[in-house]
Scaffold this motif. Structure first.
Motif, PDB file in Angstrom:
ATOM      1  N   PRO A 260       0.842  -1.188   0.000  1.00  0.00           N
ATOM      2  CA  PRO A 260       0.000   0.000   0.000  1.00  0.00           C
ATOM      3  C   PRO A 260       0.886   1.250   0.000  1.00  0.00           C
ATOM      4  O   PRO A 260       1.646   1.461   0.933  1.00  0.00           O
ATOM      5  CB  PRO A 260      -0.802  -0.122   1.288  1.00  0.00           C
TER       6      PRO A 260
ATOM      7  N   GLU B 181      -4.656  -2.136  14.212  1.00  0.00           N
ATOM      8  CA  GLU B 181      -3.552  -2.754  13.472  1.00  0.00           C
ATOM      9  C   GLU B 181      -3.922  -4.161  12.994  1.00  0.00           C
ATOM     10  O   GLU B 181      -3.200  -5.127  13.260  1.00  0.00           O
ATOM     11  CB  GLU B 181      -2.291  -2.850  14.356  1.00  0.00           C
ATOM     12  N   THR B 183      -3.701  -5.762  10.316  1.00  0.00           N
ATOM     13  CA  THR B 183      -2.879  -6.488   9.347  1.00  0.00           C
ATOM     14  C   THR B 183      -1.387  -6.310   9.578  1.00  0.00           C
ATOM     15  O   THR B 183      -0.579  -6.777   8.785  1.00  0.00           O
ATOM     16  CB  THR B 183      -3.192  -6.020   7.909  1.00  0.00           C
ATOM     17  N   THR B 184      -1.015  -5.657  10.674  1.00  0.00           N
ATOM     18  CA  THR B 184       0.391  -5.329  10.878  1.00  0.00           C
ATOM     19  C   THR B 184       1.276  -6.566  10.989  1.00  0.00           C
ATOM     20  O   THR B 184       2.418  -6.562  10.545  1.00  0.00           O
ATOM     21  CB  THR B 184       0.545  -4.450  12.130  1.00  0.00           C
ATOM     22  N   GLN B 191      -1.805  -9.164   3.701  1.00  0.00           N
ATOM     23  CA  GLN B 191      -2.355  -7.890   4.164  1.00  0.00           C
ATOM     24  C   GLN B 191      -3.289  -7.291   3.125  1.00  0.00           C
ATOM     25  O   GLN B 191      -4.398  -6.864   3.432  1.00  0.00           O
ATOM     26  CB  GLN B 191      -1.228  -6.900   4.461  1.00  0.00           C
ATOM     27  N   SER B 192      -2.867  -7.284   1.874  1.00  0.00           N
ATOM     28  CA  SER B 192      -3.713  -6.640   0.871  1.00  0.00           C
ATOM     29  C   SER B 192      -4.981  -7.451   0.641  1.00  0.00           C
ATOM     30  O   SER B 192      -6.048  -6.899   0.423  1.00  0.00           O
ATOM     31  CB  SER B 192      -2.941  -6.354  -0.419  1.00  0.00           C
ATOM     32  N   LEU B 195      -7.215  -6.485   3.706  1.00  0.00           N
ATOM     33  CA  LEU B 195      -7.741  -5.115   3.634  1.00  0.00           C
ATOM     34  C   LEU B 195      -8.870  -5.022   2.616  1.00  0.00           C
ATOM     35  O   LEU B 195      -9.914  -4.416   2.858  1.00  0.00           O
ATOM     36  CB  LEU B 195      -6.624  -4.133   3.268  1.00  0.00           C
ATOM     37  N   THR B 213      -3.744   2.361  12.664  1.00  0.00           N
ATOM     38  CA  THR B 213      -2.538   1.818  12.049  1.00  0.00           C
ATOM     39  C   THR B 213      -1.399   2.824  12.100  1.00  0.00           C
ATOM     40  O   THR B 213      -1.618   4.022  12.236  1.00  0.00           O
ATOM     41  CB  THR B 213      -2.795   1.416  10.578  1.00  0.00           C
ATOM     42  N   ASN B 215       0.652   2.608   9.542  1.00  0.00           N
ATOM     43  CA  ASN B 215       1.061   2.517   8.141  1.00  0.00           C
ATOM     44  C   ASN B 215       0.276   3.492   7.268  1.00  0.00           C
ATOM     45  O   ASN B 215      -0.900   3.298   6.987  1.00  0.00           O
ATOM     46  CB  ASN B 215       0.844   1.072   7.678  1.00  0.00           C
ATOM     47  N   VAL B 218      -1.507   2.037   4.229  1.00  0.00           N
ATOM     48  CA  VAL B 218      -2.777   1.373   4.503  1.00  0.00           C
ATOM     49  C   VAL B 218      -3.902   2.410   4.589  1.00  0.00           C
ATOM     50  O   VAL B 218      -4.976   2.254   4.009  1.00  0.00           O
ATOM     51  CB  VAL B 218      -2.696   0.551   5.811  1.00  0.00           C
ATOM     52  N   ASN B 221      -4.986   3.887   1.280  1.00  0.00           N
ATOM     53  CA  ASN B 221      -5.769   2.982   0.457  1.00  0.00           C
ATOM     54  C   ASN B 221      -7.159   2.696   0.999  1.00  0.00           C
ATOM     55  O   ASN B 221      -8.012   2.218   0.282  1.00  0.00           O
ATOM     56  CB  ASN B 221      -5.023   1.657   0.288  1.00  0.00           C
ATOM     57  N   MET B 222      -7.359   2.936   2.287  1.00  0.00           N
ATOM     58  CA  MET B 222      -8.595   2.474   2.910  1.00  0.00           C
ATOM     59  C   MET B 222      -9.531   3.584   3.385  1.00  0.00           C
ATOM     60  O   MET B 222     -10.732   3.398   3.386  1.00  0.00           O
ATOM     61  CB  MET B 222      -8.248   1.616   4.140  1.00  0.00           C
TER      62      MET B 222
END
Ligand SMILES: Nc1ncnc2c1ncn2[C@@H]1O[C@H](COP(=O)(O)OP(=O)(O)OP(=O)(O)O)[C@@H](O)[C@H]1O
Ligand SMILES: Nc1ncnc2c1ncn2[C@@H]1O[C@H](COP(=O)(O)OP(=O)(O)OP(=O)(O)O)[C@@H](O)[C@H]1O
Ligand code: SF4
Ligand SMILES: [Mg+2]
Ligand SMILES: [Mg+2]
Lengths: 323, 326
Positions: A260, B181, B183-184, B191-192, B195, B213, B215, B218, B221-222
């Motif tokens: 990502p 977190e 998918t950490t 992870q993808s 998500l 998160t 990240n 992430v 993208n979300m």
């Protein structure tokens, strides 16, 4: 390859697993399976791949911290598989390793001074009278100072402690350092400090790095070339920029598409692979990636593609690319 | 404009420790709208988890909420009884942790645990609850759901267990899901997948989601909107697009340029010097001042308040107020 410092040919690492009490058969897994590559002096070679694909195992084998099951491994033209342990100990001065989490690799009860001095003492490099001075010189290289000499690990932040681990790795003037996820436990703002430091040291001291990470952004930033691993195999090797801009192996493509990126894109869909990561204990037949590969053809299930040169500095193991 | 489903206002949380009081949150304010994905971003220790836990009143015993309030669907969560809180926890708000082993009991099968939760909250029969559980497991893309239903947590891989957790969290038709977190601990390819799945299910079921998160990728993208926390304070908040395209706090800006991007090789990364303060409560002025590249004398004396750049973008920095941070 000009002046290779490492030449690995078909190296294999097999771990024996205890069998169930009913089965008399021993099973073993091949954590690293016939991996071949060269690294030249002063180069940064990145290793990427998903958890459990064998990156750390390979890194430990390169330093002979793990025995090699089969294959050959040369360090500066010396065959590491044939050295006596005394010879190996001498050679180890030239090779060092830095781990992800210094808390588990360095002693929490020692002061910074003693952590960094330890290799100097073991190898009788510096007399005790000059120890503080020597250690200070090393700390200075990693951006720490006098005020840190007498601190204990718990009195430092994660980034500072990783600097201590790097200073210690530099103590014996090595030519090769394996960095196993050296920034993965750090926050991004501190990660950037450590990456800049590593780049500076590598250039100033003409070090060779094997840089292991699952963070592809970090790996492409620091590496000259990278090797992509999948289930114990190298599936692609090439110049960092080329692999990133133009991945050839379907797994490398999927890996890159899965990161990502911190940008708002036009389409927010992340490209995803289907299926679970298979187990190394029981790898799929043929190409190990065939169970998740979006481009799979019938041949992939039957025969295993070899790592083949597609240009002078690019290697790929995929039936489609070679065809 | 619709009412927010969750409104956190001026939340202060303190920890009493052997080394004294730590002011972990100092005035955090944000709204989450129904059906949106709201991101809470920041580095280790900035207060993401305790913000999430405070909504469910699950803070550790050493923590104390000293100021502020939390309203969920109009109800003040800090004022209601333990019993009412328990029913909200089960029926309306659910949480997914980074480490699924903290939420799944290793002694019972996945199916047993899902079945129990579904029966309690949806008042289903055992048989109907089983059906529901299997449907949700399948919706997360898990293969062979009957086997998974009968498996113990240790028999599944990390990615599979995390999916089972998501299935469990979404099976009771909550209106708010807090994912800390989620998918950490997973590989990027998994992870993808996860998500993607969370977003699909979130849209299908229309639940609001708080995605916690560190990240930024992430989040980009979300999330529809996000808040950036630093040392227990909100430094920037607003619509994701606006923040990513035009970050208005030096910390957010620093975070974004500290991440190596494709093609960054050969350039130095712009690292943020220094470290996060241990007790941000001890600092006078702006919490980010000790590390800020733009620091001015005023920043060391006065604490900047939230400045609204537009309807949905605000920053806590004097420069944003002056319009000097392009
Ligand atoms: N001492 C050991 N005994 C048995 N199996 C082992 C041992 N060390 C590693 N393995 C196995 O070898 C495989 C490769 O492990 P390795 O640690 O090299 O992976 P990795 O790529 O470094 O993963 P990560 O990204 O999680 O660090 C794994 O399946 C692991 O379970
Ligand atoms: N049990 C505790 N005892 C004392 N202080 C605590 C405790 N838990 C949290 N804190 C304090 O609260 C702050 C915020 O913690 P929190 O767990 O919310 O951080 P986070 O943003 O979730 O970090 P991470 O990314 O590491 O999960 C910490 O810096 C710490 O000072
Ligand atoms: S060999 Fe086949 S299965 Fe393997 S990566 Fe290439 S196309 Fe995919
Ligand atoms: Mg490893
Ligand atoms: Mg947390």
């Amino acid at each position: 390859m000009p002046n290779p410092i490492i030449v690995a040919k078909d190296i294999v690492k097999e771990f024996q697993l205890p069998g169930g009490w009913l089965s008399r058969k021993k099973h073993s897994i091949r954590a690293v399976d016939q991996v071949s590559f060269d690294v030249s002096r002063g180069e940064v070679f990145g290793l990427v791949g998903e958890s459990g694909c064998g990156k750390s195992t390979l890194g430990l084998m390169l330093l002979r911290l793990l025995d090699i099951t089969s294959g050959s491994l040369f360090f500066n033209s010396i065959d590491l598989t044939r050295l006596t342990s005394a010879e190996l100990r001498q050679l180890r001065r030239q090779m060092q390793i830095v781990f992800q989490n210094p808390n588990s690799s360095l002693s929490p009860r020692l002061k910074v001074l003693d952590i960094v001095a330890e290799p100097l003492r073991t190898h009788h490099i510096a007399p005790e009278k000059q120890m503080r001075e020597q250690v200070l010189l090393l700390l200075d290289q990693v951006g720490l100072g006098k005020q840190h000499l007498d601190r204990f690990p718990h009195e430092m932040s994660g980034g500072q402690y990783q600097r201590v681990a790097i200073a210690r790795a530099l103590a014996l003037n090595p030519s090769l350092i394996v960095l196993d996820e050296p920034t993965s436990a750090l926050d991004v703002s501190v990660q950037a400090q450590i990456i800049n430091l590593l780049v500076d040291l590598q250039q100033k001291l003409n070090l060779t790095f094997i840089f292991i990470s699952h963070d592809l952004n970090v790996v492409q930033h620091i590496s000259d070339r990278i090797g992509v691993m999948y289930l114990g195999k190298l599936v692609e090797i090439g110049k960092s920029e080329e692999v990133f801009m133009q991945p050839l192996h379907p797994y490398t493509k999927a890996l890159l598409a899965s990161i990502p990126q911190p940008k708002i894109g036009k389409d927010k869909e992340l490209k995803t692979l289907k299926g679970q990561i298979p187990s190394v204990a029981n790898p799929p037949s043929g190409c190990r990636f065939h169970t998740r590969c979006p481009s799979v053809i019938s041949k992939c299930k039957l025969s295993e593609p070899e790592l083949i040169a597609v240009s002078i500095d690019r290697f790929v193991a995929c039936h489609l690319v070679v065809e | 404009m619709r009412d927010p489903i969750l409104r956190i206002e001026d939340l202060h949380i303190e920890f009493r420790t052997s080394r004294g009081v730590i002011h972990a949150l100092q005035g955090v304010t944000f709204d989450v709208m129904p059906g949106e994905i709201f991101g809470v971003v920041g580095e280790t220790g900035c207060g993401k988890t305790i913000t999430g836990l405070s909504v469910l009143r699950l803070l550790p015993r050493s923590a104390r909420i000293t100021q502020g309030n939390i309203r969920f669907e109009g109800v003040d969560l800090l004022k209601i009884s333990q019993r009412e809180m328990r029913s909200i926890r089960g029926g309306k708000i659910s949480i997914i942790f980074q480490d699924p082993s903290t939420s799944m009991n290793p002694l019972f099968t996945i199916g047993f645990q899902m079945n129990k939760v579904i029966r309690e909250h949806l008042k289903f029969s055992r048989e109907k609850a089983r059906e529901r559980a299997l449907t949700m497991l399948a919706a997360t893309g898990l293969p062979d759901v009957e086997r998974i239903y009968d498996s113990y947590p240790h028999q599944l891989s990390g990615g599979m267990l995390q999916r089972a957790m998501i299935a469990l969290a979404l099976s009771c038709e909550h209106s708010l899901l807090i994912a800390d977190e989620p998918t950490t601990a997973l590989d990027v390819t998994i992870q993808s997948q996860i998500l993607q799945l969370m977003r699909e299910l979130q849209q299908k079921l229309g639940v609001a989601m708080i995605l916690i998160t560190h990240n930024l990728g992430v989040v980009a993208n979300m999330c529809d909107r996000l808040v950036v926390l630093y040392a227990g304070r909100v430094v920037e908040i607003g619509e994701s697009r606006s923040i990513f395209e035009n970050p208005q706090h030096p910390y957010t800006r620093g975070l974004m340029s500290a991440i190596p991007a494709p093609g960054s090789r050969g350039n130095r990364l712009s690292a943020i010097p220094g470290n996060v303060p241990i007790d941000p409560g001890a600092l006078k002025g702006c919490v980010f001042a000790p590390r800020c590249a733009f620091v001015m004398p005023r920043c060391l004396k006065e604490s900047p308040v939230m400045f609204h750049l537009s309807k949905d973008h605000a920053s806590t920095c004097f420069l944003a107020e002056r319009g000097d941070l392009f």
